[in-house]
Write a protein that holds these residues in place. Structure first.
Motif, PDB file in Angstrom:
ATOM      1  N   TRP A 222      39.707 -41.142 110.361  1.00 35.32           N
ATOM      2  CA  TRP A 222      39.624 -41.827 109.070  1.00 35.32           C
ATOM      3  C   TRP A 222      38.159 -41.951 108.666  1.00 35.32           C
ATOM      4  O   TRP A 222      37.263 -41.837 109.496  1.00 35.32           O
ATOM      5  CB  TRP A 222      40.291 -43.195 109.119  1.00 35.32           C
ATOM      6  N   LEU A 223      37.939 -42.186 107.390  1.00 38.61           N
ATOM      7  CA  LEU A 223      36.583 -42.318 106.860  1.00 38.61           C
ATOM      8  C   LEU A 223      36.220 -43.789 106.807  1.00 38.61           C
ATOM      9  O   LEU A 223      36.879 -44.579 106.135  1.00 38.61           O
ATOM     10  CB  LEU A 223      36.498 -41.689 105.472  1.00 38.61           C
ATOM     11  N   GLU A 224      35.195 -44.165 107.521  1.00 41.76           N
ATOM     12  CA  GLU A 224      34.783 -45.566 107.608  1.00 41.76           C
ATOM     13  C   GLU A 224      34.116 -45.999 106.304  1.00 41.76           C
ATOM     14  O   GLU A 224      33.262 -45.292 105.760  1.00 41.76           O
ATOM     15  CB  GLU A 224      33.802 -45.737 108.778  1.00 41.76           C
ATOM     16  N   TRP A 225      34.527 -47.157 105.793  1.00 41.53           N
ATOM     17  CA  TRP A 225      33.930 -47.617 104.524  1.00 41.53           C
ATOM     18  C   TRP A 225      32.785 -48.576 104.751  1.00 41.53           C
ATOM     19  O   TRP A 225      32.039 -48.891 103.832  1.00 41.53           O
ATOM     20  CB  TRP A 225      34.985 -48.298 103.647  1.00 41.53           C
ATOM     21  N   ARG A 226      32.618 -49.078 105.954  1.00 44.86           N
ATOM     22  CA  ARG A 226      31.505 -49.977 106.222  1.00 44.86           C
ATOM     23  C   ARG A 226      30.224 -49.169 106.359  1.00 44.86           C
ATOM     24  O   ARG A 226      30.258 -47.970 106.575  1.00 44.86           O
ATOM     25  CB  ARG A 226      31.747 -50.784 107.496  1.00 44.86           C
ATOM     26  N   ALA A 227      29.085 -49.857 106.255  1.00 45.52           N
ATOM     27  CA  ALA A 227      27.807 -49.176 106.406  1.00 45.52           C
ATOM     28  C   ALA A 227      27.728 -48.562 107.788  1.00 45.52           C
ATOM     29  O   ALA A 227      28.126 -49.168 108.785  1.00 45.52           O
ATOM     30  CB  ALA A 227      26.642 -50.165 106.199  1.00 45.52           C
ATOM     31  N   ALA A 228      27.210 -47.344 107.838  1.00 42.49           N
ATOM     32  CA  ALA A 228      27.167 -46.617 109.110  1.00 42.49           C
ATOM     33  C   ALA A 228      26.236 -47.292 110.092  1.00 42.49           C
ATOM     34  O   ALA A 228      25.155 -47.751 109.742  1.00 42.49           O
ATOM     35  CB  ALA A 228      26.707 -45.177 108.857  1.00 42.49           C
ATOM     36  N   GLY A 240      36.927 -43.599 113.743  1.00 41.04           N
ATOM     37  CA  GLY A 240      36.358 -43.870 112.434  1.00 41.04           C
ATOM     38  C   GLY A 240      34.931 -43.378 112.353  1.00 41.04           C
ATOM     39  O   GLY A 240      34.123 -43.666 113.225  1.00 41.04           O
ATOM     40  N   ARG A 241      34.596 -42.643 111.294  1.00 46.17           N
ATOM     41  CA  ARG A 241      33.249 -42.103 111.151  1.00 46.17           C
ATOM     42  C   ARG A 241      32.736 -42.351 109.746  1.00 46.17           C
ATOM     43  O   ARG A 241      33.478 -42.387 108.780  1.00 46.17           O
ATOM     44  CB  ARG A 241      33.245 -40.594 111.417  1.00 46.17           C
ATOM     45  N   GLY A 242      31.414 -42.537 109.648  1.00 42.03           N
ATOM     46  CA  GLY A 242      30.787 -42.624 108.349  1.00 42.03           C
ATOM     47  C   GLY A 242      30.743 -41.248 107.704  1.00 42.03           C
ATOM     48  O   GLY A 242      31.200 -40.258 108.267  1.00 42.03           O
TER      49      GLY A 242
END
Length: 356
Positions: A222-228, A240-242
């Protein structure tokens, strides 16, 4: 015969002269050292160029190789260092919150503003590629859920790699994947429900797929929505990845020509992260579904504040160079769990980046 009291009194000032001279010399020396220190500070040079590092092996490093670009283990590290340099030069961004629509909180005013904004295209394309079409056509295209602007200046050059990403949790990207595959793009589909991948890569792998044009590589991420968060090289990979420093860096891409995203309400924080990180400069075409039925992941506040936040995100996309070329509404109606007949619960929006 001893000196008289008067003569002794006359000698006292003469005895003080050497002491005064010595004190003045010490004071002058101290002042000179202070001026030298001030001068050194005044002429300190701070460089904003990328830090040069020696990457020779232990015991074999040479001072003459300072600044060499050797030792980068793969394209991902090179890409990440390039973006870190960019961030140091431009500094951190903060998404600008827009003023209230009518100078005070108003649900109807905020909703009217955002619906007007997402249903009025900002750029007309003379040729478009809609779902299910192998060739570009002239608009209008009835009932198209999304469109890719097929102007020559917006399409990747024939002699350059075309890259397409899709982030969808419900498999609603089949028509998009088909379209970009026909364009000959190196295509990557990211879905946390995927357990296996094409071209022999594990489902949660981000192994590169260079050269396999027209082939869709599946990734169970999945695509992480938090700051990397920065991870050291060699750190264990997480599901989860930025985006820039995660997915794009691992795949060795500097540009994504076509990107599709349906993040089921995580899109708002994801977009904010992209705006503040400068990620959007690397995306040429963006197709995304925005959801209005609830505030979204990690979005809080009153209904009026949420609507104002959404509008600020959309204006942030525009400020980054994205212009709306197409809008399609979903079937359901209602916004923020309110029954609203004039608005739908989701819209699929198509943008192009005019600053690429």
């Amino acid at each position: 015969m001893g000196a008289s009291p008067r003569s002794r009194a006359g000698l006292a000032p003469l005895l003080l002269v050497p002491l005064v001279v010595l004190a003045l010399q010490l004071l002058a020396a101290a002042r000179l050292r202070a001026e030298e220190r001030d001068a050194a500070v005044a002429f300190t040079v701070i460089s904003i160029e990328p830090e040069r590092r020696s990457t020779g092996r232990a015991g074999g490093a040479s001072a003459g190789r300072e600044g060499a670009e050797e030792g980068l283990e793969d394209g991902a590290r090179a890409y990440e260092e390039e973006n870190q340099t960019h961030e140091r030069q431009v500094g951190p961004r903060v998404m600008e919150m827009q003023p209230w629509a009518v100078n005070k909180p108003s649900f109807s005013a905020e909703l009217g503003r955002i619906i007007t904004y997402i249903t009025r295209p900002q750029l007309n394309c003379s040729r478009v590629l809609p779902p299910g079409k192998a060739q570009a056509v002239a608009p209008p295209v009835a009932s198209a859920r999304w469109l890719l602007c097929a102007e020559d200046w917006l399409l990747p050059a024939a002699d350059r790699l075309c890259v397409a990403y899709s982030f969808s949790a419900e498999g609603g990207d089949a028509d998009f994947l088909s379209a970009v595959s026909r364009l000959g793009c190196e295509t990557h589909s990211f879905d946390p429900g995927t357990s296996s991948a094409s071209v022999g890569h594990p489902g949660n792998s981000l192994a590169s797929n260079h050269g396999n044009r027209g082939v869709v590589s599946q990734h169970g991420l999945w695509l992480e929505w938090r700051a990397a968060k920065r991870r050291g090289h060699g750190a264990s990979r997480q599901p989860g990845r930025g985006f820039s420093h995660g997915v794009m860096a691992a795949l060795g891409h500097r540009t994504v020509n076509f990107l599709y995203a349906d993040r089921l309400s995580a899109e708002w924080r994801l977009f904010q992260n992209w705006i503040e990180a400068g990620t959007l400069q690397n995306i040429h075409h963006l197709v995304a579904t925005v959801h209005l039925h609830w505030a979204g992941f990690e979005v809080g506040g009153s209904d009026e504040e949420v609507l104002r936040y959404w509008f600020s995100v959309l204006r942030g996309l525009e400020a980054a160079g994205l212009h709306l070329v197409h809008s399609s509404s979903g079937e359901d109606q209602g916004v923020l769990k309110r029954a609203v007949e004039s608005a739908h619960s989701s819209y699929t929006l198509s943008w192009v980046n005019t600053r690429r």
